[in-house]
Design a protein around this motif. Sequence first.
Motif, mmCIF file in Angstrom:
data_model
loop_
_atom_site.group_PDB
_atom_site.id
_atom_site.type_symbol
_atom_site.label_atom_id
_atom_site.label_comp_id
_atom_site.label_asym_id
_atom_site.label_seq_id
_atom_site.Cartn_x
_atom_site.Cartn_y
_atom_site.Cartn_z
ATOM 1 N N ILE A 8 55.854 -6.701 6.671
ATOM 2 C CA ILE A 8 55.231 -7.125 8.078
ATOM 3 C C ILE A 8 55.444 -6.467 9.453
ATOM 4 O O ILE A 8 54.481 -5.945 10.059
ATOM 5 N N ASP A 9 56.525 -6.120 9.588
ATOM 6 C CA ASP A 9 56.883 -5.320 10.811
ATOM 7 C C ASP A 9 56.457 -4.048 10.952
ATOM 8 O O ASP A 9 55.739 -3.506 11.731
ATOM 9 N N ALA A 10 56.529 -3.200 9.542
ATOM 10 C CA ALA A 10 56.000 -2.030 9.501
ATOM 11 C C ALA A 10 54.484 -2.046 9.603
ATOM 12 O O ALA A 10 53.926 -1.170 10.346
ATOM 13 N N ALA A 11 53.699 -3.163 9.026
ATOM 14 C CA ALA A 11 52.273 -3.044 9.296
ATOM 15 C C ALA A 11 51.723 -3.375 10.546
ATOM 16 O O ALA A 11 50.665 -3.059 10.752
ATOM 17 N N THR A 12 52.796 -4.429 11.191
ATOM 18 C CA THR A 12 52.019 -4.731 12.442
ATOM 19 C C THR A 12 52.319 -3.586 13.379
ATOM 20 O O THR A 12 51.479 -3.404 14.385
ATOM 21 N N ALA A 186 54.032 -13.875 21.927
ATOM 22 C CA ALA A 186 54.573 -13.260 20.657
ATOM 23 C C ALA A 186 55.418 -12.043 21.003
ATOM 24 O O ALA A 186 56.656 -12.079 20.523
ATOM 25 N N THR A 187 54.928 -11.169 21.791
ATOM 26 C CA THR A 187 55.546 -10.331 22.044
ATOM 27 C C THR A 187 56.946 -10.331 23.041
ATOM 28 O O THR A 187 57.976 -9.683 22.593
ATOM 29 N N LYS A 188 56.573 -10.890 23.890
ATOM 30 C CA LYS A 188 57.858 -11.683 24.681
ATOM 31 C C LYS A 188 58.945 -12.608 23.918
ATOM 32 O O LYS A 188 60.105 -12.268 23.877
ATOM 33 N N LEU A 189 58.244 -13.363 22.957
ATOM 34 C CA LEU A 189 59.382 -14.118 22.014
ATOM 35 C C LEU A 189 60.192 -13.289 21.181
ATOM 36 O O LEU A 189 61.166 -13.538 21.042
ATOM 37 N N GLY A 190 59.322 -11.869 20.759
ATOM 38 C CA GLY A 190 60.072 -11.237 19.825
ATOM 39 C C GLY A 190 61.187 -10.560 20.724
ATOM 40 O O GLY A 190 62.226 -10.164 19.907
ATOM 41 N N GLU A 191 60.973 -10.230 21.740
ATOM 42 C CA GLU A 191 61.863 -9.617 22.527
ATOM 43 C C GLU A 191 63.126 -10.460 22.842
ATOM 44 O O GLU A 191 64.319 -9.952 22.609
ATOM 45 N N GLN A 192 62.827 -11.696 22.831
ATOM 46 C CA GLN A 192 63.952 -12.721 23.270
ATOM 47 C C GLN A 192 64.982 -12.977 22.050
ATOM 48 O O GLN A 192 66.087 -12.989 22.104
ATOM 49 N N LEU A 193 64.332 -12.791 20.757
ATOM 50 C CA LEU A 193 64.725 -13.022 19.522
ATOM 51 C C LEU A 193 65.477 -11.785 18.686
ATOM 52 O O LEU A 193 65.829 -11.897 17.799
ATOM 53 N N GLU A 195 63.168 -9.762 17.442
ATOM 54 C CA GLU A 195 62.300 -9.667 16.388
ATOM 55 C C GLU A 195 60.897 -8.987 16.583
ATOM 56 O O GLU A 195 60.509 -8.918 17.766
ATOM 57 N N SER A 196 60.215 -8.602 15.677
ATOM 58 C CA SER A 196 58.778 -7.612 15.889
ATOM 59 C C SER A 196 57.755 -8.869 16.239
ATOM 60 O O SER A 196 57.950 -9.927 16.207
ATOM 61 N N VAL A 197 56.710 -8.315 16.611
ATOM 62 C CA VAL A 197 55.589 -9.440 17.214
ATOM 63 C C VAL A 197 55.090 -10.243 15.838
ATOM 64 O O VAL A 197 54.841 -11.468 15.800
ATOM 65 N N GLY A 198 54.884 -9.281 14.725
ATOM 66 C CA GLY A 198 54.560 -9.870 13.473
ATOM 67 C C GLY A 198 55.704 -11.140 12.977
ATOM 68 O O GLY A 198 54.986 -12.213 12.778
ATOM 69 N N ARG A 203 56.475 -17.865 13.850
ATOM 70 C CA ARG A 203 57.143 -18.833 14.453
ATOM 71 C C ARG A 203 56.172 -19.845 15.075
ATOM 72 O O ARG A 203 56.612 -20.916 15.676
ATOM 73 N N ILE A 204 54.969 -19.284 15.374
ATOM 74 C CA ILE A 204 54.177 -19.966 16.295
ATOM 75 C C ILE A 204 53.205 -20.817 15.690
ATOM 76 O O ILE A 204 52.441 -20.662 14.599
ATOM 77 N N GLN A 205 52.954 -22.118 16.242
ATOM 78 C CA GLN A 205 51.897 -23.116 15.606
ATOM 79 C C GLN A 205 51.182 -23.668 16.774
ATOM 80 O O GLN A 205 51.595 -23.951 17.889
ATOM 81 N N LEU A 206 49.813 -23.933 16.433
ATOM 82 C CA LEU A 206 48.993 -24.817 17.418
ATOM 83 C C LEU A 206 48.444 -25.884 16.703
ATOM 84 O O LEU A 206 47.838 -25.846 15.598
#
Length: 268
Positions: A8-12, A186-193, A195-198, A203-206
């Motif tokens: 997932i990381d590589a494809a994203t 998601a980009t900022k969340l990934g930086e905090q954790l 993790e990659s954007v993908g 982790r995100i739900q609406l």
Amino acid sequence: MTDAGNAIDAATQAILTADASDDQATQAQALHHLAVALKGDDRLDESVLVFHLATRAAQAANMPDLAAEAGDARTELRQFISQGWRYQDNLPALDVVLRAHDEGATSFALIGPRTERSREPDSRIHLGMQQHTEAATRERNHELQRRAEEERKGIFIDRMESPPYAELAVGFIALKVLGPFIETFATKLGEQLGESVGRALGRIQLFRLAGGRRRLGVRVPDSRVLTRVELPEDLTEEARLALIDLDPTAEEVRGRLLRWDETSKTWK
């Protein structure tokens, strides 16, 4: 991290790289790889969406074999999850997105020239989600009214389980529903954790409580905790920026339901 997570990381990352050059063929291949990786990570409804986007990208790039392969995978997977219990609640939001895309909606947030992307949610998706939510609310209110009438007649009815939401979009589907804002979030969340954007998108739900406002949920790592944010229908730029900077794992907000305070200009 699992092999699927690495894929997932590589494809994203491949999509983001191709995105910078507007290379349709590379975008189509990367989307197909991402769809396969999401399926391998059991993110099935997201996989359906990305297979769909891979099909359209391959058609645009004149790659009929890849378009056919992705299209067949999308159809088979959509049929499979419609027969199971785990993802059925997610399908209405997914189908709204797929239908809007086929009707000429704006490009998926991770593909297409950035200059052509709308900063607002696509109008077809917004209308479709609103109509689905209103229909679900009407159906529930009708059932509640029917049960009340039966109880007045002395007829016992089993307790009605309240559905936790009228719509649900997760990961890449949430990205499509809310647009580039979620990509940035998601980009900022990934930086905090770390993790990659993908991975962060997963982790995100609406979701929306029946008759209520939409809520954005973020699953906290290594736990079952969900930090939730109630989204106003008119999400101002100031509120967006504050939300992007929010750390959903911080002790003071972890697992809480946050609302925008216009006076203090903070989520609390």
